[in-house]
Every structure is written in structure tokens, then in C-alpha cells.
Motif scaffolding. Sequence first.
Motif, short mmCIF file in Angstrom:
data_model
loop_
_atom_site.label_atom_id
_atom_site.label_comp_id
_atom_site.label_asym_id
_atom_site.label_seq_id
_atom_site.Cartn_x
_atom_site.Cartn_y
_atom_site.Cartn_z
N ARG A 103 -48.77 -23.53 78.88
CA ARG A 103 -48.51 -23.19 80.41
C ARG A 103 -48.98 -21.83 80.67
NH1 ARG A 103 -42.89 -24.81 83.31
NH2 ARG A 103 -44.01 -25.06 85.16
N PRO A 163 -49.99 -30.42 79.21
CA PRO A 163 -48.51 -30.86 79.37
C PRO A 163 -47.53 -29.65 78.99
CG PRO A 163 -49.47 -31.74 77.23
CD PRO A 163 -50.60 -30.91 78.06
N TRP A 164 -46.60 -29.61 79.63
CA TRP A 164 -45.58 -28.72 79.43
C TRP A 164 -44.29 -29.38 78.85
CZ3 TRP A 164 -45.17 -24.40 77.40
CH2 TRP A 164 -44.22 -23.52 77.32
N ASP A 174 -41.41 -29.93 79.85
CA ASP A 174 -40.55 -30.68 80.90
C ASP A 174 -41.58 -32.00 81.20
OD1 ASP A 174 -42.63 -29.75 82.40
OD2 ASP A 174 -41.15 -28.61 83.74
N LYS A 175 -42.48 -32.49 80.42
CA LYS A 175 -43.23 -33.42 80.64
C LYS A 175 -44.36 -33.36 81.65
CE LYS A 175 -41.36 -36.08 77.50
NZ LYS A 175 -41.79 -36.00 76.29
N SER A 176 -44.27 -32.29 82.53
CA SER A 176 -45.13 -32.00 83.87
C SER A 176 -46.71 -31.76 83.03
CB SER A 176 -44.58 -31.07 84.56
OG SER A 176 -44.74 -29.52 83.76
N LEU A 177 -47.46 -31.98 84.04
CA LEU A 177 -48.98 -31.65 83.72
C LEU A 177 -49.42 -30.77 84.67
CD1 LEU A 177 -50.40 -35.30 83.29
CD2 LEU A 177 -50.10 -33.34 81.52
N THR A 178 -50.16 -29.62 84.21
CA THR A 178 -50.94 -28.61 84.91
C THR A 178 -52.52 -28.72 85.00
OG1 THR A 178 -48.82 -27.22 84.71
CG2 THR A 178 -50.82 -26.18 85.63
N SER A 179 -52.92 -28.85 86.17
CA SER A 179 -54.36 -28.69 85.99
C SER A 179 -54.86 -27.39 86.33
CB SER A 179 -54.74 -29.79 87.14
OG SER A 179 -56.55 -29.56 87.48
#
Length: 133
Positions: free
Chosen positions: A64, A121-122, A124-129
Motif C-alpha cells: 500500500r 492488494p492490501w 483488508d482485501k481492497s485493491l489499489t490501482s
Amino acid sequence: TLVRWRERTAKDGMLVLIVPQTTSIYRNRQQYEALDGCHYHWTLPNLIYLLAVSGWDCAGGFFRKLPDDPWIHAVVYRHKQGPLGMGTRWYDLAERAMLPQSVAQGVDRRGYLSQQDLILPWLDKSLTSYLNY
């Protein structure tokens, strides 16, 4: 240091790492900073490379870097394969499945890694582009 930490980590051990990014954007301009004692250029692509060649599993890791945060966060696990050395190419890491999927795809497309290729991925299962970073 990363290789040494891997040597001292248990078989299924985890490394949680936070490093300062040495480049940033200020007023729409790339700003580089060289800190005393900092011998590496810390960016998200560079950190992924250094972790992978040091024997850390980046394919199953979490990363992240928020736009307004000067810190890069990484959570990686000890890879079953040992360190590969600084001469290892991006293609070699991709073939050994040591890189996140978006990194391997970027390497296949360009031959190198651009931060704009990253979708990571982070915890918390979120994805950041990182396309617009």
C-alpha cells in the motif's frame, strides 16, 4: 538487510515493512529526496523487486502507498526459494511466480515494471490501482 531478515525468519514467517518513499509529487511535479544514510531509491516497484530477489514472496504479499502518505507499506511472507541476487531480471522473478499478478503482466507487456502497471492488494482485501499516481 532483507536477506538477513529472511534468514532469521521461521519457515512460514512474515515481514511487515514500512519505508519512506524517496520520491513524491509536490504541486504536480516529481520531487526527489535523498536522505542521509539512505542508499536505495525507495519506490513501490523498487521495493517489490528488492523483496523478491531477497527471497520474500511478493505474489502473496500485500502492498500500500497512498497518494498523500509518504510511507510505503508491505507485508510479505518468506518464500520457499532462497535469495536470488541483485542481478536477477524481472522476467526471472515473473517466471518463478514471485511477483504479484499485475507486476508480472506489466513485465510481460513492457519488459520492465512501471508503477502505473500496479494493481495491488492490501490486508483488508481492497485493491489499489496506481495508474494515476
